[in-house]
Design a protein around this motif. Sequence first.
Motif, PDB file in Angstrom:
ATOM      1  N   ARG B 148       0.828  -1.202   0.000  1.00 51.10           N
ATOM      2  CA  ARG B 148       0.000   0.000   0.000  1.00 51.10           C
ATOM      3  C   ARG B 148       0.864   1.253   0.000  1.00 51.10           C
ATOM      4  O   ARG B 148       1.709   1.427   0.866  1.00 51.10           O
ATOM      5  N   THR B 150       0.086   4.227   0.728  1.00 50.93           N
ATOM      6  CA  THR B 150      -0.110   5.047   1.926  1.00 50.93           C
ATOM      7  C   THR B 150       0.810   4.582   3.046  1.00 50.93           C
ATOM      8  O   THR B 150       1.398   5.382   3.774  1.00 50.93           O
ATOM      9  N   ARG B 151       0.935   3.254   3.180  1.00 54.61           N
ATOM     10  CA  ARG B 151       1.743   2.699   4.259  1.00 54.61           C
ATOM     11  C   ARG B 151       3.224   3.044   4.043  1.00 54.61           C
ATOM     12  O   ARG B 151       3.942   3.354   4.993  1.00 54.61           O
ATOM     13  N   LEU B 153       4.297   5.650   2.392  1.00 53.28           N
ATOM     14  CA  LEU B 153       4.398   7.087   2.660  1.00 53.28           C
ATOM     15  C   LEU B 153       4.421   7.352   4.156  1.00 53.28           C
ATOM     16  O   LEU B 153       5.205   8.173   4.649  1.00 53.28           O
TER      17      LEU B 153
END
Lengths: 276, 253
Positions: B148, B150-151, B153
């Motif tokens: 992911r 987001t993870r 980031l």
Amino acid sequence: MNVAPQSVRALSAGVPSPHAAGTKKRPHVTIRGLSKRFGNTVIYDNFDLDIPRGELISVFGPNGCGKSTLINIVAGLIPPDAGQILFDGMRLDQIKFGYVFQNYREALFPWLRAFDNISYPLKMMRVEPAERRARTEQLVAHLGIKLNLDLFPYQMSGGQQQLVSIMRALIVEPEILFLDEPFSALDYEMTLFMREQLQRIFMETGTTTVLVSHDLEEAVFLADRVLLLSRHPAQVADFTPVVAPRPRTDATLSDPEFVRTKAHCLDVFQREVRRA
Amino acid sequence: MKSDAFKPFLPLVGVAGLLAVWALATSLQWVDPVLLPSPVETGKALWKGMDGGALGHDFVKTVYRTAASTAIAAVIAIPLGIVLGASEKVYRSLEFVIDFFRSTPASAMFPLFLILFGVGDETKISVAAFGAILVILFNVAYGVMNARKTRLLAAKVMGASRLRVLFDVMLLESLPQTFVGLRNGVSLALVIIVVAEMFIGSQDGLGHSVFEAEQLFDMPRMYAAIFAAGVLGYGLNLLFLLIERRFVHWSGK
């Protein structure tokens, strides 16, 4: 064209801040000449902004105007094409900051218990395990948040997960906290609860906070100032102070002054939306 | 409430049904009893074979070969998959080669491996490992690539170095997909091992057992060996599922 002076004026015009009436505040974050484009779309063109210290700023504006892009650039998630962003004259890598993502499900680490999720940034700062534990316990006690932190994130409700995210951002004692639409994936009941929690945390810590919101009521309710952006290339349409005293409650929502501020923000927003 | 209590036993209905139809088919002689012995006869052959007989020895041999090839495949494919997956450019440049060999039937490689390794365990194990490597590699690389964003980031924002992101996030993110690869890999390895045991001058193993029983026209023994192979395949899959549930507790949540 050039809205920079206007934004500066909004600050220096000396709208008294609810916290620091009378005292002249040095800006915490200074953004100068920020430019960013995605493909052919110019999101920011020579954008200037000052963010005052110790205030909660809500960012609100039309869809796709670059609300999230702004905090993502300021927080270093996206590189700007041009421009300078300083925090008390320092660069981002010289300060401590926290960032809360909209999608808590994908931002937390499902293989770590909530407690270890919260203390993870300390591990990155090479803090010893015993001190990590102590500082995490201290933060939890300080915020007075009642959560079973032995659970894994997927065993928690959405609101609880986002609370864990917020605590993870706060553990480093950040000088500035960024939140990108933190409650938009939660149901309304949970959103109301989380607003209250965030306000309490802000009152406890007094950390400069930048909140991106797509809900005007939420933006105004939480903010010391609402930053209203125009359509892209985004400019400051207005930087509206919200004077209602804290802690704000449900009663605040129907307070005439609050309603007036909200109506003003909506006016500015509508004007910007209609401007083709 | 009442119907819930029976739920765990529902899979047994199918088993009982199959056995019933089988018993009926043999007792009413729908099928030539020489071609299809009764369940009792097959069960007896299975018991005799497994209880100190040749089948037990064959079973252990096949387990050993499958486990060895899967272990070799995992040791090679998992680190390689992480390296490939960590850089999309590297993976894209090798994707065609990996896909091509992944689509090539591993059994077509037998003669080549026979020349390389001779007639023996090495050949069987290395062909099976070859097949399993590509399956596991492909899944691990995709697991890492699909971590992911987001993870990643989030870890970056918290000050994690590239190496930290690799070990603290990408590696763990890829684990569910890695287990998909391991389960497919071990199934494929078993298929290749059993086929290899049938044809490349084997002296033992379940494949050999099935083949020999067929040559001797010992049908109960043949069915017993087939059944033993089925139990092994199902058991291996279940084993990996249990390991995954224990160590990758967040999978699918």
